[in-house]
Scaffold this motif. Structure first.
Motif, mmCIF file in Angstrom:
data_model
loop_
_atom_site.group_PDB
_atom_site.id
_atom_site.type_symbol
_atom_site.label_atom_id
_atom_site.label_comp_id
_atom_site.label_asym_id
_atom_site.label_seq_id
_atom_site.Cartn_x
_atom_site.Cartn_y
_atom_site.Cartn_z
ATOM 1 N N TYR A 343 0.828 -1.205 0.000
ATOM 2 C CA TYR A 343 0.000 0.000 0.000
ATOM 3 C C TYR A 343 0.863 1.257 0.000
ATOM 4 N N ASP A 344 0.279 2.305 -0.547
ATOM 5 C CA ASP A 344 0.911 3.618 -0.502
ATOM 6 C C ASP A 344 1.013 4.049 0.968
ATOM 7 N N ALA A 345 2.118 4.721 1.301
ATOM 8 C CA ALA A 345 2.327 5.156 2.686
ATOM 9 C C ALA A 345 1.152 5.986 3.192
ATOM 10 N N ALA A 346 0.568 6.783 2.305
ATOM 11 C CA ALA A 346 -0.542 7.642 2.714
ATOM 12 C C ALA A 346 -1.794 6.848 3.064
ATOM 13 N N ASP A 347 -1.848 5.568 2.645
ATOM 14 C CA ASP A 347 -3.036 4.749 2.891
ATOM 15 C C ASP A 347 -2.879 3.807 4.081
ATOM 16 N N THR A 348 -1.708 3.784 4.696
ATOM 17 C CA THR A 348 -1.484 2.822 5.776
ATOM 18 C C THR A 348 -2.385 3.085 6.984
ATOM 19 N N MET A 366 -7.591 -16.053 15.783
ATOM 20 C CA MET A 366 -6.947 -15.533 16.984
ATOM 21 C C MET A 366 -5.429 -15.439 16.812
ATOM 22 N N ASP A 367 -4.864 -16.291 15.966
ATOM 23 C CA ASP A 367 -3.409 -16.323 15.820
ATOM 24 C C ASP A 367 -2.926 -15.549 14.594
ATOM 25 N N MET A 368 -3.754 -14.635 14.080
ATOM 26 C CA MET A 368 -3.340 -13.818 12.938
ATOM 27 C C MET A 368 -3.185 -12.359 13.376
ATOM 28 N N GLN A 369 -2.019 -11.793 13.061
ATOM 29 C CA GLN A 369 -1.767 -10.380 13.347
ATOM 30 C C GLN A 369 -1.049 -9.768 12.153
ATOM 31 N N PHE A 370 -1.438 -8.552 11.807
ATOM 32 C CA PHE A 370 -0.835 -7.883 10.659
ATOM 33 C C PHE A 370 0.221 -6.879 11.130
ATOM 34 N N LEU A 371 1.411 -6.956 10.512
ATOM 35 C CA LEU A 371 2.512 -6.039 10.830
ATOM 36 C C LEU A 371 3.070 -5.435 9.541
ATOM 37 N N TRP A 372 3.497 -4.182 9.613
ATOM 38 C CA TRP A 372 4.038 -3.486 8.447
ATOM 39 C C TRP A 372 5.550 -3.696 8.335
ATOM 40 N N SER A 373 6.051 -3.566 7.106
ATOM 41 C CA SER A 373 7.501 -3.556 6.896
ATOM 42 C C SER A 373 8.058 -2.256 7.479
ATOM 43 N N VAL A 374 9.273 -2.312 8.008
ATOM 44 C CA VAL A 374 9.859 -1.134 8.634
ATOM 45 C C VAL A 374 10.293 -0.107 7.594
ATOM 46 N N LYS A 375 10.634 -0.571 6.389
ATOM 47 C CA LYS A 375 11.066 0.317 5.315
ATOM 48 C C LYS A 375 10.176 0.096 4.092
ATOM 49 N N PRO A 376 10.134 1.051 3.196
ATOM 50 C CA PRO A 376 9.353 0.855 1.961
ATOM 51 C C PRO A 376 9.929 -0.290 1.136
ATOM 52 N N SER A 386 5.719 6.253 -1.563
ATOM 53 C CA SER A 386 6.422 5.116 -0.979
ATOM 54 C C SER A 386 5.412 4.004 -0.721
ATOM 55 N N TYR A 387 5.878 2.756 -0.857
ATOM 56 C CA TYR A 387 4.978 1.618 -0.715
ATOM 57 C C TYR A 387 5.498 0.667 0.357
ATOM 58 N N PHE A 388 4.602 0.335 1.288
ATOM 59 C CA PHE A 388 4.944 -0.549 2.400
ATOM 60 C C PHE A 388 4.136 -1.834 2.302
ATOM 61 N N GLN A 446 7.774 -18.175 4.344
ATOM 62 C CA GLN A 446 8.517 -17.058 4.935
ATOM 63 C C GLN A 446 8.582 -17.156 6.459
ATOM 64 N N ILE A 447 9.680 -16.651 7.016
ATOM 65 C CA ILE A 447 9.790 -16.413 8.452
ATOM 66 C C ILE A 447 10.139 -14.935 8.624
ATOM 67 N N ALA A 448 9.341 -14.215 9.392
ATOM 68 C CA ALA A 448 9.530 -12.770 9.540
ATOM 69 C C ALA A 448 10.450 -12.473 10.714
ATOM 70 N N ILE A 449 11.400 -11.580 10.458
ATOM 71 C CA ILE A 449 12.280 -11.071 11.519
ATOM 72 C C ILE A 449 11.692 -9.745 11.974
ATOM 73 N N VAL A 450 11.216 -9.698 13.225
ATOM 74 C CA VAL A 450 10.417 -8.572 13.718
ATOM 75 C C VAL A 450 11.105 -7.915 14.906
ATOM 76 N N LEU A 451 11.223 -6.606 14.847
ATOM 77 C CA LEU A 451 11.741 -5.837 15.974
ATOM 78 C C LEU A 451 10.764 -4.715 16.278
ATOM 79 N N ASP A 452 10.334 -4.656 17.546
ATOM 80 C CA ASP A 452 9.389 -3.624 17.976
ATOM 81 C C ASP A 452 8.161 -3.577 17.080
ATOM 82 N N ASN A 453 7.678 -4.787 16.694
ATOM 83 C CA ASN A 453 6.448 -4.928 15.913
ATOM 84 C C ASN A 453 6.546 -4.370 14.493
ATOM 85 N N TYR A 454 7.752 -4.300 13.953
ATOM 86 C CA TYR A 454 7.943 -3.965 12.537
ATOM 87 C C TYR A 454 8.781 -5.059 11.891
ATOM 88 N N VAL A 455 8.395 -5.441 10.675
ATOM 89 C CA VAL A 455 9.084 -6.511 9.963
ATOM 90 C C VAL A 455 10.310 -5.937 9.262
#
Length: 1020
Positions: A343-348, A366-376, A386-388, A446-455
């Motif tokens: 998504y466009d950064a303005a739409d996040t 219950m075991d699904m959570q959505f997290l954003w990428s830390v960078k575009p 910018s697209y995240f 995929q396995i996501a590497i997450v820090l402070d809830n950002y991928v």
């Protein structure tokens, strides 16, 4: 004149550059005004969120067109003249990364009594020491356990391969120091990312060299509690499994169906489809084109894209249909071979709002959570978008990740077999087992590497990984790979941070400071302009033109250097205005002197500029030395003052010596009959025939200064100085009431709530503002203590609730950092004095001049301290803080400036001294010949600083008082202390030389007599 073309070219070049960089500030102000007008309601009130939405919408769009290039609002904001927190409000924080926890982690939380006692003793010593904590720990541990015993604590399995029982102690120390430095760097990177996500405009984040501290400035922040939690939260590194598009798509379809149905039944469309207007403050990264992320398995084609198109077709909608939910209507498909939630950064914000709705959450597992990428994942330069990417994370019911960062023992950046940057990581035995199980379970996923809830990365598992050694490759460059390696290491050693210094300035206080500062600058400038015309007539107009150019250069260069203009910085400009006339005064007075000696106008002007050059050069160099140490050892606003002072000194030297010379010579060369006057009938004869016996009064001056200093030191010994929180530690609050209040009443109301600890209340700038300073819980630097002190303040203020008390600003300085500030302040003053002595010695070739200058400077510092103590004794209490130290160093620079001018004339007169002229007469003539310059420069500077004292506001009251005292006594010491000391030391050394000469003559005579006697004896 020589080099005229070069001077004109350089002046024009600097002017053009200043105009260019200042233009960004004007454009930024224009956009800010447009945003405020857009956000105003019918009553004229500004909606902050509406204003921010307007600015966010322009962030990556061109707002400034120069014809040959365009600049987005972000680029304009990056290049504008920044305002310090004291001028616009915000939060200043100094964080300290705890080396204690790093040492404990490296020791495996050892229970060794020697280790724990060394930690405790080192922590105690750290409060009063400038030595690195690890060095203190090494010293204490060696005292307790003996030499070469560190391996007993640090040779553990977690450090295998680096430290064992055979590792030499110096190598162990090096490894530990590297880990501490690395942990600070990792903390810095994590905090920087958090701040970027926080959405603050123009944050300033930097490591303080040589310490474990990180300095952060956040303009415009109005929620300090949120910032404290953001900065001090422990970094949480986790590894999560990721849902595939085939698995999560059906849930997104259900959400879309629900949204469409709600729209048809009258749901609030604005809450959903227009949520993007709330903006987004996510960090953006530039790439050259829209490229999909390559750390996924691109060999597999995801069928979800086809499913998506078929599903939308059944609903009679497409991705642009207004009846489609934001999840689909705002989706950006960057890769035609697979479906990514991009998504466009303005739409996040719109997506976040939709997914956080209670009804929507109930549709997701219950075991699904959505997290954003830390960078575009991509950015289009032509549109500035910018697209995240949004990732669906498989979260366990208890919220625990399958694997966390504590299992990582090391990570680093390298290159794969194709030469592409990759990241290698090693895990301990526990982590290796879980990593093997996790990778085996997620082959091709995929396995996501997450820090402070950002991928940070979501690589695809290519094969089962055993042994704990892994390599992560993807589409990142070398710097991104290094960042990811640092992130992975961040989970290895927890490094909690503590706020050791904090200041929160409300926006209303900042606007007031701007008004006071601008009034001071304008008033000081007008006074100097009027005086120069009154005293020097036409040449005064030239000096004023040069002064205007000087101020323009200062502000323009500040903008070019991307520096921040602070309230002390404005004080620096005010002071520069007062001191900038000094060079012109030196030149004009020298020209007048040559005219009195019978030279024609043109030769007199030429000789005046030539003879005044080295006096101006020497005086500016000595002032620059003090400004340099002020910048090197100061922090925060003091650096702003030092930068402004340094720029002001350089600009004033260039404009007064060179630009004014070009203007004067241009007028004279253009018209041979030009009559440039260098004085009015009143001023031309004002200092004629002055022959005061300054040297003869030196003993009276010595006595007067000694009495004044003794009285001041006596008061300091009994009552002490009014130390600010900078030097003693504590918390300070500025409280505003809607009516005037009595400071002592506030103190009585607060005393019990602060448990009768040290408390000070006084009026601040106006009778309805009170400054509250307390040392209550100062040794406790935790958030709990901060909240407890604030609660105590609010409880005490309840007695005045009818007066609507409002906290405008607050600050905290921990006891440890207060000691550091005191030490650095003492070091700055000492280093300045030593540097000045060496420079004077080298320039004048006699140590007597250096001694005279240093004695005079010590005298000035002691007099300023004494008068602060005396002022406190009579009820005028000014705080001694970092700004006071800036004032003292400025006084040192000003005083030596004046002294050097006198010394330069002494050196000149000594070379032409008549044989029958006494040394006292030569020195007196030197002082009298420079008296006009001394009085005029002192007068203009004192008047300008007096304006600063009256109109500059409470923040600069103590600063300007110290300057007033220092300027007066700096001038006094140049005449009555520095020069007489040169006389006394010269006479003493001359007498010693005469005595030594008499001894040598006597020895030679006795030797000759003995030789004659021996010769006679030989003849007999």
């Amino acid at each position: 004149m020589q080099n005229k073309t070069a001077i004109i070219a350089l002046t024009i070049l600097v002017m053009v550059l200043c105009l260019y960089y200042l233009s960004f500030t004007f454009v930024s102000f224009g956009v800010q005004n447009d945003a405020e007008n857009f956000a105003k309601d019918e009553k004229g009130n500004v909606d902050y969120f509406k204003k921010q939405r307007y600015l966010d919408s322009l962030r990556n769009k061109p707002v400034y067109n120069l014809g040959f290039t365009e600049f987005t609002l972000k680029e304009v904001k990056d290049n504008e003249l920044h305002l310090g927190l004291d001028l616009q409000g915000g939060m200043h924080v100094v964080l300290e990364v705890s080396p204690v926890e790093i040492l404990r982690a490296m020791s495996g939380n050892s229970n060794d009594p020697n280790f724990n006692k060394a930690i405790a003793d080192a922590s105690a010593r750290q409060k009063n020491s400038q030595v690195n904590y690890t060095d203190l720990f090494f010293e204490e541990y060696e005292k307790i356990a003996g030499k070469n015993q560190l391996n007993k604590v640090f040779a553990i399995s977690a450090n295998r391969g680096r430290i064992d029982f055979k590792t030499p102690e110096p190598e162990i120390k090096r490894i530990i120091n590297n880990e501490v430095d690395g942990a600070i760097d990792r903390s810095y990177n994590i905090i920087r990312t958090r701040i970027d996500k926080f959405g603050v405009t123009q944050p300033n984040i930097q490591r303080i060299p040589g310490t474990s501290r990180i300095q952060i400035e956040l303009p415009g922040v109005d929620n300090p509690e949120r910032v404290r939690k953001l900065l001090q939260g422990v970094a949480k590194l986790e590894f999560w499994e990721v849902w595939s598009a085939n698995e999560y798509f059906k849930y997104l379809q259900q959400i879309n169906d629900f949204w469409v149905k709600r729209e048809k039944t009258g749901g609030k469309k604005e809450e959903l489809s227009d949520l993007a207007a709330k903006g987004d403050t996510t960090k953006k990264q530039t790439t050259d084109s829209l490229l999909a992320k390559n750390d996924k398995d691109t060999s597999k084609t995801d069928t979800s894209k086809k499913s998506l198109e078929e599903s939308l077709s059944k609903n009679g909608t497409d991705t642009t249909n207004k009846a489609t939910s934001p999840l689909f209507s705002k989706l950006v498909q960057l890769n035609q071979n697979r479906l990514d939630l991009t998504y466009d950064a303005a739409d996040t914000s719109a997506i976040n709002s939709l997914l956080n709705e209670k009804e929507v959450r109930s549709m997701l597992p219950m075991d699904m959570q959505f997290l954003w990428s830390v960078k575009p994942v991509a950015e289009a330069k032509e549109t500035g978008k910018s697209y995240f990417e949004l990732y669906a994370i498989k979260k366990k019911r208890k919220g625990e990740a399958p694997l966390t960062g504590e299992v990582i023992t090391d990570a680093g950046q390298g290159f794969d077999e194709r030469g592409r940057p990759d990241v290698s990581m090693q895990m301990n035995s526990t982590g290796a087992k879980e990593w093997k199980r996790l990778t085996a379970k997620n082959l091709g996923r995929q396995i996501a590497i997450v820090l402070d809830n950002y991928v940070y990365s979501a690589p695809v598992v290519q094969s089962e990984i055993s042994g704990g050694n892994s390599s992560i490759s993807g589409s990142f460059d070398v710097e991104e790979a290094k960042d990811l390696a640092n992130i992975l290491k961040a989970g290895k050693l927890p490094a909690p941070t503590t706020i050791v210094e904090e200041a929160v300035v409300g926006p209303s206080l900042g606007k007031e400071a701007i008004q006071q500062g601008l009034n001071s600058v304008l008033a000081g400038f007008l006074i100097v302009v009027a005086f120069m015309v009154f005293y020097y007539a036409k040449s005064g107009l030239i000096a004023n033109t040069v002064l205007l150019i000087n101020v323009f250069f200062i502000i323009g260069i500040l903008a070019q250097l991307n520096a921040s203009l602070t309230l002390p910085g404005i004080a620096g400009i005010v002071l520069t205005i007062g001191m900038a006339v000094d060079a012109n005064v030196l030149i004009f007075e020298r020209i007048r002197e040559e005219l009195r000696n019978g030279l024609a106008l043109f030769p007199a002007v030429k000789e005046g500029y030539s003879r005044a050059f080295w006096s101006i050069f020497d005086s500016n160099i000595t002032t620059l030395l003090t400004a340099f140490f002020l910048y090197s050892l100061g922090t925060g606003p003091i650096k702003g003052f030092a930068i402004t002072l340094i720029i002001g000194i350089i600009c004033s030297f260039f404009t007064a010596v060179y630009v004014s010379k070009v203007i004067v010579f241009y007028i004279l060369e253009k018209n041979e009959k030009a009559n440039i006057s260098f004085g009015t009938p009143f001023s031309m004869k004002l200092f004629d025939n002055i022959n005061f016996d300054f040297i003869g009064k030196r003993k009276m001056a010595y006595t007067f200064s000694a009495v004044l200093i003794v009285i001041g030191l006596g008061i300091m010994a009994v009552k002490g100085l009014n130390l600010g929180v900078d030097f003693k530690g504590g918390r300070t609050y500025i409280v505003e009431f809607n009516k005037n209040v009595v400071a002592s009443d506030i103190k009585v109301a607060l005393q019990d709530d602060f448990e009768n600890t040290g408390l000070e209340t006084k009026s601040y700038d106006s009778p309805n503002k009170i400054k509250v300073t307390t040392v209550y819980l100062i040794d406790d630097e935790t958030d709990i203590a901060d909240n407890k002190v604030l609660a105590a303040l609010n409880k005490g203020l309840q007695e005045f609730s009818a007066l609507e008390p409002k906290i405008l600003s607050s600050s905290k300085v921990g006891a440890t950092i207060a000691d550091d500030i005191k030490s650095s302040s003492f070091l700055a003053i000492s280093a300045s004095l030593i540097a000045i002595f060496l420079y004077i010695f080298l320039r004048f070739r006699k140590w007597h001049f250096g001694v005279g200058a240093i004695v005079a400077l010590f005298h000035d510092v002691l007099v300023v301290l004494s008068l602060f103590a005396i002022a406190g004794a009579v009820g005028l209490s000014f705080e001694v803080d970092q700004v006071f130290i800036a004032a003292v160093l400025t006084v040192i620079g000003y005083s030596i400036n004046d002294t050097v001018v006198v010394f330069d004339r002494v050196r000149e007169f000594l070379t032409s001294k008549k044989s029958d002229e006494t040394l006292e007469l030569t020195l007196n003539n030197s002082i009298n010949s420079t008296l006009s310059r001394t009085v005029i420069t002192s007068l203009t500077t004192v008047v300008v600083v007096l304006v600063l004292f009256v109109a500059g506001g409470e923040v600069l009251r103590g600063f300007s008082f110290a300057l007033l005292v220092g300027l007066f006594f700096g001038t006094y010491s140049s005449i009555f202390i520095a020069t007489p000391i040169v006389l006394d030391t010269l006479k003493a050394s001359h007498e010693n030389m005469e005595q030594e000469s008499e001894v040598e003559k006597t020895a030679e005579r006795i030797g000759a007599e003995i030789a004659v006697a021996k010769a006679k004896s030989t003849k007999k």
